[in-house]
Design a protein around this motif. Structure first.
Motif, short mmCIF file in Angstrom:
data_model
loop_
_atom_site.label_atom_id
_atom_site.label_comp_id
_atom_site.label_asym_id
_atom_site.label_seq_id
_atom_site.Cartn_x
_atom_site.Cartn_y
_atom_site.Cartn_z
N LEU A 431 0.86 -1.19 0.00
CA LEU A 431 0.00 0.00 0.00
C LEU A 431 0.89 1.24 0.00
N THR A 434 -0.05 8.59 -0.39
CA THR A 434 0.42 9.89 -0.88
C THR A 434 -0.48 10.98 -0.30
N THR A 436 -2.24 14.38 -0.57
CA THR A 436 -2.66 15.26 -1.67
C THR A 436 -2.85 16.70 -1.21
N MET A 450 -4.10 9.74 -0.70
CA MET A 450 -4.47 8.72 -1.67
C MET A 450 -3.70 7.45 -1.29
N VAL A 451 -4.39 6.29 -1.32
CA VAL A 451 -3.74 5.02 -1.05
C VAL A 451 -3.90 4.11 -2.27
N GLU A 452 -2.76 3.56 -2.75
CA GLU A 452 -2.76 2.74 -3.97
C GLU A 452 -2.28 1.32 -3.62
N ASN A 453 -3.03 0.34 -4.10
CA ASN A 453 -2.66 -1.06 -3.95
C ASN A 453 -1.76 -1.44 -5.12
N ILE A 505 -9.33 -2.78 -1.21
CA ILE A 505 -8.75 -2.09 -2.37
C ILE A 505 -8.24 -3.15 -3.35
N LYS A 510 -6.55 2.88 -6.82
CA LYS A 510 -6.35 3.93 -5.82
C LYS A 510 -7.70 4.34 -5.23
N LYS A 512 -9.45 7.25 -2.13
CA LYS A 512 -9.14 8.44 -1.33
C LYS A 512 -9.46 8.20 0.14
#
Length: 691
Positions: A431, A434, A436, A450-453, A505, A510, A512
């Motif tokens: 994970l 970021t 923003t 923002m969280v991205e898998n 996710i 991504k 929020k």
């Protein structure tokens, strides 16, 4: 020869006669000498009051019954002798120059046949007395009611009381008061005392006062001091007949005005005179002048005193307030030589500024009293403002001239992504978080991320703001914000809650999230630590050093006091910030505690441990922790007994010790000792100077 000898003898005889007369002083007065005796027994009477008219003088006989009046003008006098239990007696005596006139007089005992008796048969006011008294006696064996009649046509005297009730064997004093303003000639009247079907007359006589003055003044001195600008005095006609014409002279000072300066006043009446002063024509200091009131050949003096203090003025520092990128600044206003009422205004666009106080009263400045300095804080809200310079003019309005203070501030280019110092720590390498933005709206800050898998499979993300109190938020001012309905809340995807949020996710997706923090300090420019735990109570997500957009970082608060701090923890660094009287008898010791480690440290302070937590000042006074004396704060927690906080690694928070009823003469807190729950000495402040 015979003629010459005769003339010589006559001349010699004349010289001898004139010489003899020159040696002996001429006598123009005479005396009255007398003795008072009992008319029945012939015994001398002691304690007899003897009064002569018209002089109004009186004497009281001693054990020998004698009295005397000396140096009297030759004429007829009336002697009056009075004594309780005897009938008052009067006698006329003629005084001859150089001789003693006999004033011997006898008094007859009062025969008490009835119940009612008076101690005198007459009252003679003469030309001087204004108040005399007599007694009503009940000689019977039962109480009676009494009253006085015959007063309806007598307007020149008053009697108190005029009615009453007397027990058997008791007496009642009655006061007769003369209104001398109405006595312009000899007056005579008879009043009647009535009781139990008995009546006794009492003769009252009075003579007009031989006044030598026609006017009198209500005040001979007018003291204007530093405050008054107008005072009055009265001119009264105290003559025996007719009007009196008067005028005022001696008005030489240009700083006084007298109104009126002349007039006519009827007998027994008064005329008011007003005196105005103009301090603008005076130098600082005390001044005095005299005016004269003149009438019928006499002059009475009126002294006028006045003091002019130093001119009142305001001192404003600084004269201009350049805030730059700071979020606030202060003005100090001092009122010299008197207090001043003020009100603040703005000239120009100042929608981005607010003041801590817009109006009030500034007391007279005392360099030894900080409370006489009015401190105004100007706060800046840069939310929604474009980069650039802003200004307006702050106006301090009062009854004096208006004071203007230019106020300027700068909005820098907005920081994004939480600033260059921002750091994110996550326990899941798949994970990627970021930041923003981190923006303010009023007093609410919103950290958006923002969280991205980046993994190959879906990941469940759960954030918990309530896990055993291990989720918390600190700003760069040491303030702590807790997750709860009134402080901080979470969102993640479509899930929003004060307590827990969760989302699944998918891989390569991504979503929020945000942390919303309310009641943020207007001094905070960043969040030094935002820690959110997972349900499993493993540290999951940490945001560090996240800058708030539009706010500039501030240096840590510098200490304003001195003292010694002792702590039993090597991991926590305590710094004294201030020791200040927040009121006349309340002292607040403020301190900062820094976690020097990379791990969270729990700090617990106890003011009630077995009486081993205590406070002493430099006067030897002891103050105990309790609801009415001393209390503690630490982070967001305040209590009289115990406070605790978990301080994240490399983060500081603030605390205080509040002490009430502090001795006004104390200049430092000699020893403040606070123990931990485990009964080990934890924190000690020594020799802390009070500011």
């Amino acid at each position: 020869m015979k003629s010459t000898s005769f003339k010589f003898l006559c001349t010699l005889f004349s010289i001898l006669i004139l010489g003899a007369c020159a040696k002996d002083e001429m006598v123009y007065t005479g005396n009255i000498m007398g003795k008072v005796t009992d008319a029945n027994s012939g015994e001398v009477l002691q304690g007899v009051t003897v009064t002569i008219t018209p002089s109004g003088a009186s004497r009281t006989t001693g054990s020998d019954g004698y009295f005397e009046f000396r140096d009297l003008d030759p004429k007829q006098y009336e002697i009056q002798a009075r004594k309780n239990g005897y009938t008052t007696n009067n006698k006329t005596v003629t005084v001859v120059t150089g001789r003693d006139a006999s004033g011997d007089i006898q008094l007859t005992p009062i025969v008490q046949d009835g119940k009612l008796s008076l101690n005198v048969s007459s009252l003679n006011f003469g030309s001087q007395n204004s108040s005399l008294s007599f007694s009503i006696q009940n000689n019977g064996n039962k109480a009676f009611s009494w009253n006085i009649s015959g007063l309806d046509k007598i307007d020149w005297l008053s009697i108190t009381p005029t009615t009453g009730t007397l027990a058997a064997g008791k007496s009642n004093a009655v006061t007769v008061t003369l209104n001398r303003d109405r006595i312009t000639e000899y007056k005579e009247a008879t009043i009647i005392v009535n009781a139990d079907k008995e009546s006794m007359p009492l003769k009252i006589t009075a003579e007009a006062e031989n006044k030598t003055s026609k006017i009198s003044l209500s005040d001979n001195v007018l003291n204007f001091g530093t405050e008054y600008s107008s005072l009055t005095f009265d001119i009264k006609n105290v003559g025996n007949a007719g009007n009196v014409n008067w005028n005022i002279t001696g008005i030489d000072a240009d700083w006084i005005k007298v109104t009126p300066t002349a007039g006519t006043t009827a007998m027994s009446k008064s005329s008011a005179v007003k005196v105005d002063v103009d301090r603008s024509k005076l130098d600082v200091g005390q001044h005095s002048t005299t005016i004269l009131v003149n009438a019928e050949g006499e002059s009475l003096k009126v002294t006028i005193n006045i003091e002019k203090g130093a001119e009142r003025y305001l001192e404003v520092t600084p004269s201009a307030l350049a805030l730059g990128t700071n979020d606030s600044g202060t003005l100090s206003i001092m009122s010299h030589n008197g207090s001043t009422v003020y009100k603040l205004y703005g000239d120009g666009d100042f929608s981005w500024a607010s003041v801590s106080k817009s109006e009030g009263v500034i007391p007279e400045f005392n360099p030894n009293d900080a409370s006489t300095i009015e401190t105004i804080t100007i706060n800046v809200n840069r939310t929604g403002l474009a980069a650039g310079d802003y200004s307006f003019t702050l106006i301090i309005g009062s009854d004096l001239e208006d004071y203007t203070v230019p106020v300027t501030m700068t909005v820098e280019e907005n920081q994004t992504s939480g600033g260059s110092d921002a750091e994110i720590i996550s326990c899941n390498d798949d994970l990627v978080f970021t930041i923003t933005s981190c923006k303010m709206s009023g007093t609410t800050a919103t950290l958006s991320y923002m969280v991205e898998n980046i993994g190959n499979s879906a990941i469940s993300l759960s954030l918990d703001g309530y896990t055993s109190g291990r989720s918390y938020i600190y700003d760069d001012q040491g303030n702590q914000y807790n997750f709860g309905s009134n402080t901080a809340s979470l969102t993640l995807g479509n899930d929003a809650s004060y307590q827990r949020v969760s989302a699944t996710i998918p891989a390569g997706v991504k979503i929020k999230g945000s942390v919303k923090i309310t009641n943020v300090s207007d001094l905070a420019a960043a969040f030094s630590n935002i820690t959110i735990w997972s349900y499993s109570e493993q540290s999951y997500l940490i945001f560090k050093n996240v800058a708030i957009e539009g706010r500039s970082h501030k240096n840590e608060e510098e200490p304003r006091t001195t003292g010694i701090v002792t702590s039993c923890s090597d991991n926590l660094e305590f710094t004294l910030l201030d020791c200040k009287r927040s009121s006349s008898n309340t002292v607040t010791i403020s301190y900062r505690v820094m976690n020097l480690t990379n791990k969270a440290v729990s700090l617990s302070l106890d003011g009630y441990v077995s009486g081993r937590s205590y406070i002493y000042d430099d006067q030897g006074n002891q103050y105990n922790f309790g609801s009415n004396t001393a209390s503690l704060t630490l982070g967001n927690e305040a209590s009289y007994q115990r406070v605790s906080a978990t301080i994240p690694g490399n983060v500081f928070t603030k605390g205080s010790v509040i002490i009430k009823d502090v001795d006004a003469s104390a200049t430092e807190m000699a020893n403040v000792t606070i123990w931990s729950y485990s009964h080990q000495a934890y924190l000690t402040f020594q020799n802390v100077k009070i500011r």
